[in-house]
Design an enzyme around this catalytic site. Structure first.
Site, PDB file in Angstrom:
ATOM      1  N   GLY A 111       0.825  -1.200   0.000  1.00 45.37           N
ATOM      2  CA  GLY A 111       0.000   0.000   0.000  1.00 45.37           C
ATOM      3  C   GLY A 111       0.861   1.253   0.000  1.00 45.37           C
ATOM      4  O   GLY A 111       1.705   1.414   0.875  1.00 45.37           O
ATOM      5  N   CYS A 156      -9.296   2.171   4.660  1.00 49.14           N
ATOM      6  CA  CYS A 156      -8.676   3.219   5.471  1.00 49.14           C
ATOM      7  C   CYS A 156      -9.710   4.111   6.150  1.00 49.14           C
ATOM      8  O   CYS A 156     -10.745   4.417   5.578  1.00 49.14           O
ATOM      9  CB  CYS A 156      -7.799   4.089   4.593  1.00 49.14           C
ATOM     10  SG  CYS A 156      -6.283   3.264   4.256  1.00 49.14           S
ATOM     11  N   GLY A 164      -8.182 -13.717   0.030  1.00 47.28           N
ATOM     12  CA  GLY A 164      -8.635 -14.118   1.358  1.00 47.28           C
ATOM     13  C   GLY A 164      -8.372 -15.592   1.610  1.00 47.28           C
ATOM     14  O   GLY A 164      -9.141 -16.445   1.190  1.00 47.28           O
ATOM     15  N   GLY A 165      -7.284 -15.888   2.256  1.00 45.47           N
ATOM     16  CA  GLY A 165      -7.033 -17.252   2.708  1.00 45.47           C
ATOM     17  C   GLY A 165      -6.710 -18.259   1.632  1.00 45.47           C
ATOM     18  O   GLY A 165      -6.874 -19.468   1.846  1.00 45.47           O
TER      19      GLY A 165
HETATM   20  C1  LIG Z   1       1.040  -8.144   6.688  1.00 46.61           C
HETATM   21  C2  LIG Z   1      -0.072  -7.700   5.797  1.00 46.61           C
HETATM   22  C3  LIG Z   1      -0.042  -6.442   5.198  1.00 46.61           C
HETATM   23  C4  LIG Z   1      -1.075  -6.014   4.380  1.00 46.61           C
HETATM   24  N1  LIG Z   1      -1.017  -4.799   3.800  1.00 46.61           N
HETATM   25  C5  LIG Z   1      -2.016  -4.385   2.965  1.00 46.61           C
HETATM   26  C6  LIG Z   1      -1.953  -3.123   2.299  1.00 46.61           C
HETATM   27  O1  LIG Z   1      -0.998  -2.379   2.451  1.00 46.61           O
HETATM   28  N2  LIG Z   1      -2.993  -2.769   1.489  1.00 46.61           N
HETATM   29  C7  LIG Z   1      -4.066  -3.590   1.302  1.00 46.61           C
HETATM   30  O2  LIG Z   1      -4.965  -3.232   0.540  1.00 46.61           O
HETATM   31  N3  LIG Z   1      -4.137  -4.799   1.886  1.00 46.61           N
HETATM   32  C8  LIG Z   1      -3.143  -5.211   2.728  1.00 46.61           C
HETATM   33  N4  LIG Z   1      -3.221  -6.447   3.324  1.00 46.61           N
HETATM   34  C9  LIG Z   1      -4.351  -7.331   3.022  1.00 46.61           C
HETATM   35  C10 LIG Z   1      -3.915  -8.383   1.977  1.00 46.61           C
HETATM   36  O3  LIG Z   1      -3.560  -7.763   0.782  1.00 46.61           O
HETATM   37  C11 LIG Z   1      -5.027  -9.394   1.714  1.00 46.61           C
HETATM   38  O4  LIG Z   1      -6.122  -8.755   1.106  1.00 46.61           O
HETATM   39  C12 LIG Z   1      -5.503 -10.083   2.976  1.00 46.61           C
HETATM   40  O5  LIG Z   1      -4.394 -10.411   3.779  1.00 46.61           O
HETATM   41  C13 LIG Z   1      -6.305 -11.356   2.704  1.00 46.61           C
HETATM   42  O6  LIG Z   1      -5.593 -12.300   1.974  1.00 46.61           O
HETATM   43  P1  LIG Z   1      -4.757 -13.525   2.622  1.00 46.61           P
HETATM   44  O7  LIG Z   1      -5.686 -14.245   3.536  1.00 46.61           O
HETATM   45  O8  LIG Z   1      -4.313 -14.314   1.445  1.00 46.61           O
HETATM   46  O9  LIG Z   1      -3.619 -12.909   3.372  1.00 46.61           O
HETATM   47  C14 LIG Z   1      -2.189  -6.870   4.145  1.00 46.61           C
HETATM   48  C15 LIG Z   1      -2.213  -8.121   4.746  1.00 46.61           C
HETATM   49  C16 LIG Z   1      -1.197  -8.553   5.568  1.00 46.61           C
HETATM   50  C17 LIG Z   1      -1.283  -9.922   6.201  1.00 46.61           C
END
Ligand SMILES: Cc1cc2nc3c(=O)[nH]c(=O)nc-3n(C[C@H](O)[C@H](O)[C@H](O)COP(=O)(O)O)c2cc1C
Ligand SMILES: Cc1cc2nc3c(=O)[nH]c(=O)nc-3n(C[C@H](O)[C@H](O)[C@H](O)COP(=O)(O)OP(=O)(O)OC[C@H]3O[C@@H](n4cnc5c(N)ncnc54)[C@H](O)[C@@H]3O)c2cc1C
Ligand SMILES: Cc1cc2nc3c(=O)[nH]c(=O)nc-3n(C[C@H](O)[C@H](O)[C@H](O)COP(=O)(O)OP(=O)(O)OC[C@H]3O[C@@H](n4cnc5c(N)ncnc54)[C@H](O)[C@@H]3O)c2cc1C
Ligand SMILES: Cc1cc2nc3c(=O)[nH]c(=O)nc-3n(C[C@H](O)[C@H](O)[C@H](O)COP(=O)(O)O)c2cc1C
Ligand code: FES
Ligand code: FES
Lengths: 252, 300, 300, 252
Positions: free
Chosen positions: B46, B130, B240-241
């Site tokens: 981000g 945000c 998501g996951g």
């Molecule tokens: C450590 C971390 C940092 C993240 N930073 C951002 C971010 O900067 N902007 C954003 O839109 N989502 C951010 N996310 C959300 C992820 O992009 C993603 O949508 C979310 O973790 C769900 O997917 P996952 O279960 O595969 O992790 C972040 C997630 C994690 C775990």
């Protein structure tokens, strides 16, 4: 750096709650720099994330770790039998940077010894070792360095100096500190705080190995930061810019 | 041979697998393990107009089959990203999606405006989770009117396609997505993390409040993809996951044209290349000519 | 000796552990394993004015560390419950909380009116996750105005305390809880299941859409309890993924005065008596005189 | 009914993908009625819910199960070694109700044999057995009843009658059906559909053991229902009012 499969060939309790783990790797890792660490994926599927451990030693495709049982993951690891497989992402992070000095002082607190063992091996006789622990029993964590005549403190006074390791160091610092020395340290953060207070007046350089909760260990998530004096980007990643930092640069 | 490529906003991606924003650093960090050119597209951490320091630690916490993070959007700012990190993607000809955010409408708009179109920039992904500091801190993405307004304003200052990344903490996702759609959004990323919290029973304290990610999020995000696919006709990126190729497939079948892998990379840093390989094998076994044919097939 | 008893709406419960609605049948089903008199209170299966048949199968689906259900509120109706099942609770002097629902405001009101006050009835728990069929099927619990209205109407027809059981699929839980509070609600149960869905990648289909429960829900529900505790001063019952005594404690410390155990009972039918015993042990080890002293201590 | 800890003492593949599991219980269970089942908690922590299995046999604190690998849980079970522990909630449900009849016909399809094994043992020589499977190899599932001269069909014709078991039964029904008989059956639902079509004309009573996805196995969740002709409460719980139902009462 790679993700390497390993088979546990030994997992032995050396002091109550402290284990030495020997893992045979499926392929060699890049030679680790003292202070580098591994992210270990445990066989227990209930432990979701990997766990960071300093590379205690490394010889002929065999990696050694020394760990203390503190929570879910280390508890599960302590009950993991021989021949179980783990995955090791290693070697990771920035280790100790050994520059030419007149003397090297190594200060380790408790299981912090795991983070400086490889360093001590590298420094050999040049290392002046200070080791602090709770009670005499824990000296077993130090047994490979006994021949280097370490200074030892115990909190309960059951062996060596009665008190903490920074108090012990302060008693000897004058005699050691004739010239160009550097301190290397690993242990709990409150130890770093007193250590810094001690070294401050003499502006002695000091490299300290820090711990922080980690998710990736690779610099991907920015989860493991320490605040530093860098104004532009104060938060530095322990897994990538660390775990070893210049103690004078870190906000404790 | 089966084709893994997908078309997104008129551009071809070599495959439908991306990282999720904030989970693959600035890109270069993964290079010692595998090259970023393997990605369908790289989604940036981000970014904001000005750099942000982020939150104090603890920033990450393990949950049963999940992760709670409160990184606090630490980033070097959009300018430094393009000066220092973008050249690697240029060199490797890897398309990117620029995830960005702001705490005011002005910050979103100024940030979007700052990003110059480039052949490798597929889209801008607006992180709508945000807080709007001018509106008492409620997330932009929770209110249809705020969503409409901000998407509209951002669309007005850039030619680059805009993806809205939505938060699950809403009353009615269709309503939010509809507002973004009416404002001209080009696509969606579903979903961002779920607000949550940890209690430390030994210390009687709350060590962390943050977004929950990982496997626990999957059935919720799948529902989001399925619902939005059936009501709006713009590309959806699933997030998501996603832990393995079958999770990825379930998102595609629910309606995603591409998927984003986040937390799984922390557990196994090779998850993304593995998913790409296994999706390929799957297509070949099934004799399915194109992965893009599978988008939405669960709708029957 | 440490006291496990808690006071709820002026009545003493022997302990703060209940089942979650719909996860302990009509009560009698668990009797071959352990007696319902062990419960702090029994929460009834969701009851309605008229009986409901519920949904076709599949009604349950396993997820990673979670369960998706779409039972569809099958129940014998409030009259048959009181005729056929309530006598057991009478005999065993076990307090109950009557969970009830409707698809229209009139159904909620008529159902609440039908329930005669009784010394053993601690409260009526309104399941607000139900779709309002007269308003296009949006859940009552998603809209602050609908929540205000329905709580107000129900309060007007009964002297029994009213607990609102909220759905997590909202934009701002405080807003919803605030509306119920303004309408005179006496307490909250947080949270109900999270809407979600499964894709079967072999059959390219969606075998089930339903509510997600189990450990995956815990950090989300904890946040809800923590937030509402710090803003409204009525009793909170915690629900969501409680598997053991430490999960139960974390809810209590976050602000719950009692907890409800659901999905865990399916994995281990002795979960509830085990949690009661372990909470007792914990209190004694800690030399904490009363479990009720721990409510909200994580707020520091 | 109780939740009883058990230790696996045998877990043997008898036909490809079909296993016989022997579990030594920590304490005896109530004598199971044929058709009753157990909810088994597997040692693999990634398998969240328990799995329902018919009690294949029970002797001296040892419970037997016969299972077919079909998904995550049964796959994990098939790889579970001796001495692993499982938890068994048992015996559950309403089994077969054996009333006085002139003859008993048992119709089993494939792994459905697991649901009627104890019944056949109880009926002994009184049972007229029809067993249908895919190919000769699967006869091994029936080996304990070979002495009862079962009628056998295989879908590929590699043994016995070439076709399905209901077709086979239809060929013999006339000769059997002299008088007061009852049919007991366990197998896939499409088998029940054809069976019902066959028995319909003669209004032969039939008890069938059904399967449905379960969460609790105890009647707590109402997840495992079958629709019946009961107008007041059409959905009955397979785990509590079943798994054995009067075939004529169920909506197929
Ligand atoms: C450590 C971390 C940092 C993240 N930073 C951002 C971010 O900067 N902007 C954003 O839109 N989502 C951010 N996310 C959300 C992820 O992009 C993603 O949508 C979310 O973790 C769900 O997917 P996952 O279960 O595969 O992790 C972040 C997630 C994690 C775990
Ligand atoms: C670079 C580095 C090197 C380390 N080297 C060693 C070593 O050689 N020997 C050793 O015994 N320990 C070492 N530690 C600490 C070790 O990682 C933790 O003790 C361990 O992760 C605890 O896991 P757990 O599941 O038992 O504890 P839990 O508290 O149950 O863990 C929950 C989460 O918190 C994290 N966590 C908890 N305590 C710490 C901690 N002190 N530091 C970082 N994360 C923590 C865990 O990784 C996990 O994600 C090191 C830590 C770091 C960062
Ligand atoms: C009363 C009863 C008795 C049974 N007896 C036997 C037996 O003796 N031998 C045997 O091999 N099988 C038996 N089954 C079927 C057995 O329970 C399923 O094959 C098994 O649960 C599949 O689990 P899985 O994890 O391998 O499959 P998955 O498909 O991965 O399981 C996912 C979920 O679906 C459920 N499920 C999947 N298939 C079935 C099914 N056919 N019936 C019920 N639930 C299912 C599982 O329990 C689990 O909750 C019985 C089922 C019931 C209801
Ligand atoms: C099978 C099942 C049936 C349920 N039925 C109801 C119900 O009738 N009314 C209600 O308010 N909640 C119902 N719930 C929700 C639970 O009461 C509980 O709030 C939720 O499952 C979260 O808790 P858990 O994770 O401990 O299961 C049901 C949940 C399950 C799993
Ligand atoms: S642990 Fe992810 S950046 Fe350090
Ligand atoms: S499985 Fe829960 S009622 Fe049958």
């Amino acid at each position: 750096m790679d993700d390497i499969e390993g088979r546990i060939i030994q997992n032995k309790e050396i002091v109550s709650g402290h284990y030495l783990l020997k893992v045979k790797l499926a392929k060699p890792m890049n030679t680790p720099i003292p202070g580098q660490f591994a992210m270990m994926k445990l066989p227990d599927s209930e432990v979701f994330l990997r766990r960071p451990f300093s590379i205690y030693d490394y010889r002929q495709d065999t990696a050694y770790f020394m760990y203390k049982v503190v929570g879910k993951g280390t508890h599960s690891l302590s009950r993991t039998g021989k021949n179980s497989t783990v995955s090791l992402l290693c070697p990771l992070g920035k280790g100790f940077n050994i520059q030419k000095r007149d003397a090297y002082v190594v200060v380790a607190g408790g299981i912090g010894i795991a983070g400086v063992h490889l360093l001590i091996k590298r420094l050999g006789k040049q290392a002046i070792i200070f080791f602090g622990c709770n009670r005499a029993e824990e000296l077993a964590l130090m047994r490979y360095h006994i021949n280097l005549n370490p200074y030892v403190s115990t909190l309960d006074g059951s062996y060596g100096f009665h008190g903490n390791v920074v108090q012990l160091l302060s008693k000897h610092l004058k005699t050691i500190c004739k010239s160009n020395i550097e301190v290397f340290t690993c242990g709990p953060e409150n130890m770093f705080v007193s250590l810094r207070r001690l070294l401050e007046k003499m502006r002695i350089p000091c490299q300290a190995s820090f711990e922080e909760r980690m998710a990736c260990g690779l610099g991907l998530c920015f989860g493991c930061v320490k605040k530093t004096l860098d104004e532009k980007e104060p938060y530095k990643r322990v897994c990538k810019e660390g775990p070893v930092f210049d103690l004078w640069q870190v906000c404790l | 041979m089966a084709s893994m490529s997908v078309k997104l906003f008129g551009k071809n991606l070599r495959n439908p697998v991306m990282n999720a924003s904030g989970t693959l650093g600035y890109g270069e960090e993964i290079e010692p393990l595998w090259g970023i050119e393997n990605l369908g597209a790289y989604v940036t951490k981000g970014l904001s107009l000005n750099p942000h320091n982020g939150n104090p630690t603890p920033r990450v916490w393990e949950e049963r089959q999940g992760l709670i993070n409160s990184i606090g959007l630490q980033n070097v700012g959009v300018d430094r990203f393009f000066n220092e990190y973008f050249p690697l993607f240029k060199k490797k000809k890897t398309p990117i999606i620029v995830n960005f955010f702001g705490f005011t409408e002005e910050e979103y708009v100024a940030c979007a405006r700052r990003i110059k179109p480039d052949n490798l920039i597929i889209a801008l992904e607006m992180n709508l989770s945000c807080p709007n500091v001018k509106q008492g801190g409620i997330s932009f993405g929770k209110d249809p009117e705020m969503v409409y307004k901000i998407v509209k304003e951002v669309k007005a200052v850039t030619r680059i396609p805009i993806i809205a990344k939505l938060t699950p903490e809403v009353r009615n996702l269709r309503e939010i997505a509809g507002a973004a759609y009416d404002a001209g959004v080009d696509g969606f990323t579903l979903l961002n993390t779920m607000p949550s919290l940890v209690v430390d029973i030994e210390k009687c304290s709350v060590p962390i409040r943050g977004g929950l990610s990982g496997p626990v999020l999957r059935p919720i995000a799948l529902k989001a993809v399925y619902e939005i696919f059936s009501s709006l006709h713009v590309p959806i990126l699933g997030s998501g996951g996603i832990m393995n190729y079958s999770d990825a497939l379930s998102f595609i079948m629910a309606g995603a044209c591409a998927v984003q892998v986040g937390t799984a990379t922390f557990v196994d840093p090779y998850t993304i290349p593995k998913i790409i390989q296994e999706l390929k094998n799957y297509l070949e076994q099934l004799r399915c000519p194109r992965i893009s044919d599978l988008t939405g097939v669960a709708h029957g």
